[in-house]
Scaffold this active site. Structure first.
Site, mmCIF file in Angstrom:
data_model
loop_
_atom_site.group_PDB
_atom_site.id
_atom_site.type_symbol
_atom_site.label_atom_id
_atom_site.label_comp_id
_atom_site.label_asym_id
_atom_site.label_seq_id
_atom_site.Cartn_x
_atom_site.Cartn_y
_atom_site.Cartn_z
ATOM 1 C CB SER A 122 -0.840 -0.116 1.263
ATOM 2 O OG SER A 122 -1.780 0.877 1.315
ATOM 3 C CG LEU A 123 1.172 3.914 -2.639
ATOM 4 C CD1 LEU A 123 0.453 4.664 -3.750
ATOM 5 C CD2 LEU A 123 2.686 4.020 -2.831
ATOM 6 C CD GLU A 150 4.029 5.686 -11.216
ATOM 7 O OE1 GLU A 150 3.035 5.017 -10.901
ATOM 8 O OE2 GLU A 150 5.191 5.246 -11.205
ATOM 9 C CE LYS A 187 -2.944 6.080 -3.665
ATOM 10 N NZ LYS A 187 -4.350 5.841 -3.286
ATOM 11 N NE ARG A 239 -2.772 -3.542 -1.904
ATOM 12 C CZ ARG A 239 -3.273 -3.142 -0.740
ATOM 13 N NH1 ARG A 239 -4.560 -2.998 -0.599
ATOM 14 N NH2 ARG A 239 -2.487 -2.885 0.277
ATOM 15 C CD GLU A 295 -5.630 1.246 -8.896
ATOM 16 O OE1 GLU A 295 -4.631 0.553 -8.588
ATOM 17 O OE2 GLU A 295 -6.452 1.676 -8.077
ATOM 18 C CE LYS A 321 4.453 3.875 -7.882
ATOM 19 N NZ LYS A 321 3.868 3.077 -8.991
HETATM 20 S S1 IVH Z 1 2.072 1.572 -6.668
HETATM 21 C C1 IVH Z 1 4.226 0.677 -4.246
HETATM 22 N N1 IVH Z 1 1.103 3.297 -8.383
HETATM 23 O O1 IVH Z 1 -2.937 2.860 -4.681
HETATM 24 C C2 IVH Z 1 3.025 -0.031 -3.867
HETATM 25 N N2 IVH Z 1 -0.414 2.344 -6.801
HETATM 26 O O2 IVH Z 1 -2.362 2.751 -1.676
HETATM 27 C C3 IVH Z 1 1.721 0.551 -4.282
HETATM 28 N N3 IVH Z 1 -2.712 3.082 -7.052
HETATM 29 O O3 IVH Z 1 -3.232 -0.539 -4.012
HETATM 30 C C4 IVH Z 1 1.343 0.365 -5.681
HETATM 31 N N4 IVH Z 1 -2.396 4.416 -8.769
HETATM 32 O O4 IVH Z 1 -4.571 0.416 -5.938
HETATM 33 C C5 IVH Z 1 0.807 2.485 -7.341
HETATM 34 N N5 IVH Z 1 0.394 4.824 -9.987
HETATM 35 C C6 IVH Z 1 0.107 4.010 -8.967
HETATM 36 C C7 IVH Z 1 -1.193 3.871 -8.441
HETATM 37 C C8 IVH Z 1 -1.401 3.022 -7.347
HETATM 38 C C9 IVH Z 1 -3.285 3.916 -7.932
HETATM 39 C C10 IVH Z 1 -3.416 2.408 -5.928
HETATM 40 C C11 IVH Z 1 -3.263 0.918 -5.897
HETATM 41 C C12 IVH Z 1 -2.677 0.588 -4.573
HETATM 42 C C13 IVH Z 1 -2.991 1.802 -3.770
HETATM 43 C C14 IVH Z 1 -1.926 1.970 -2.697
#
Ligand code: IVH
Length: 251
Positions: free
Chosen positions: A19-20, A51, A53, A74, A111, A228
């Site tokens: 998750s973030l 990127e 989200k 997920r 996504e 990132k």
């Molecule tokens: S990276 C690094 N990149 O956000 C680990 N997630 O809170 C996380 N999401 O479960 C994944 N856009 O559903 C990533 N550009 C993006 C994203 C993204 C949406 C969502 C994804 C994840 C959640 C994490």
């Protein structure tokens, strides 16, 4: 979001889907960047992949010998649900990779979402057939992926933006996330055209502000931006806490 239900086969993620962490202002982003430079003992500006989200459903797509073998949600990050039957209906996801050299086994993560334009149409049709309207595009995408009958997903314009690799066998990965996006594009996966690599946290903040200013013009819902660390080697050095990587942050 999405504890594993009972109707679908459970799938164990070999590499957990993390998750973030989130920050809500420029100061939060600066602290994130300072922490990273301190941990890595780097003085120069760090390069970040910036990127959108996407407010959708995170999925894992597993390819063996170039063929889509399994798609999973997920779930709780460790165990998700098998939604292969529905993901196969999404036309922009390749069922077979035709580019010359792909790894014998690899996992693409991204996504799945319903574009705003498609959402209005899905709700009109749902209402006409006596069903309930969905509150937002994310619920509509999640609800569609949880259907047992793939004909429902086939009739809805789901899309995907891919943003990382999970398991990869017998393949030398590039040095940066930016190059992973190029690989994903070459292999035929949809990648968000809004991606950009920025050097230093001020450039990242500009990216975030510009993206958020254009939010109404995007045909999909976002809940912010994600930064990132671009170099995979640095990501590895930073590592992760139990559920969130130290090298990424949502804004
Ligand atoms: S990276 C690094 N990149 O956000 C680990 N997630 O809170 C996380 N999401 O479960 C994944 N856009 O559903 C990533 N550009 C993006 C994203 C993204 C949406 C969502 C994804 C994840 C959640 C994490």
């Amino acid at each position: 979001r999405g504890a594993p239900g009972s109707e679908f086969k459970q799938v164990q993620h070999t590499i957990p889907m993390l998750s973030l962490d989130k920050v809500f202002d420029a100061e939060g982003l600066q602290q994130f960047d300072s922490r990273i430079r301190k941990l890595l003992a780097i003085e120069e500006p760090i390069e970040y992949s910036c990127e959108p989200k996407i407010d959708g459903v995170a999925v894992s797509l597993l390819f063996r010998d170039g063929l889509l073998e399994r798609a999973a949600t997920r779930g709780d990050g460790v165990v998700g649900e098998d939604i292969t039957h529905n993901v196969r209906t999404i036309r922009s996801i390749p069922l077979k990779i035709t580019s010359a050299s792909v790894p014998s086994l690899f996992e693409v993560r991204g996504e799945i979402f319903l574009p705003r334009s498609g959402f209005a149409r899905v709700n009109e049709l749902a209402e006409q057939s006596g069903g309930k309207r969905f509150v937002n595009p994310r619920n509509a995408a999640a609800g569609t992926l949880r259907q047992l009958d793939p004909r429902i997903a086939a009739g809805r314009p789901l899309q995907i933006f891919c943003y990382s690799l999970g398991v990869v066998e017998n393949f030398e990965l590039p040095a940066t996330l930016g190059e992973i996006f190029t690989l994903l594009t070459d292999w035929g996966f949809p990648v968000n055209p809004e991606l950009s690599v920025a050097r230093g946290i001020d450039a990242c903040l500009d990216y975030c502000n510009e993206l958020l200013a254009r939010r109404p013009a995007l045909d999909y819902e976002i809940d912010g931006a994600v930064l990132k660390v671009n170099r995979l080697g640095l990501q590895e050095n930073l590592g992760a806490r139990s559920r969130t990587p130290r090298w990424a942050m949502a804004f």
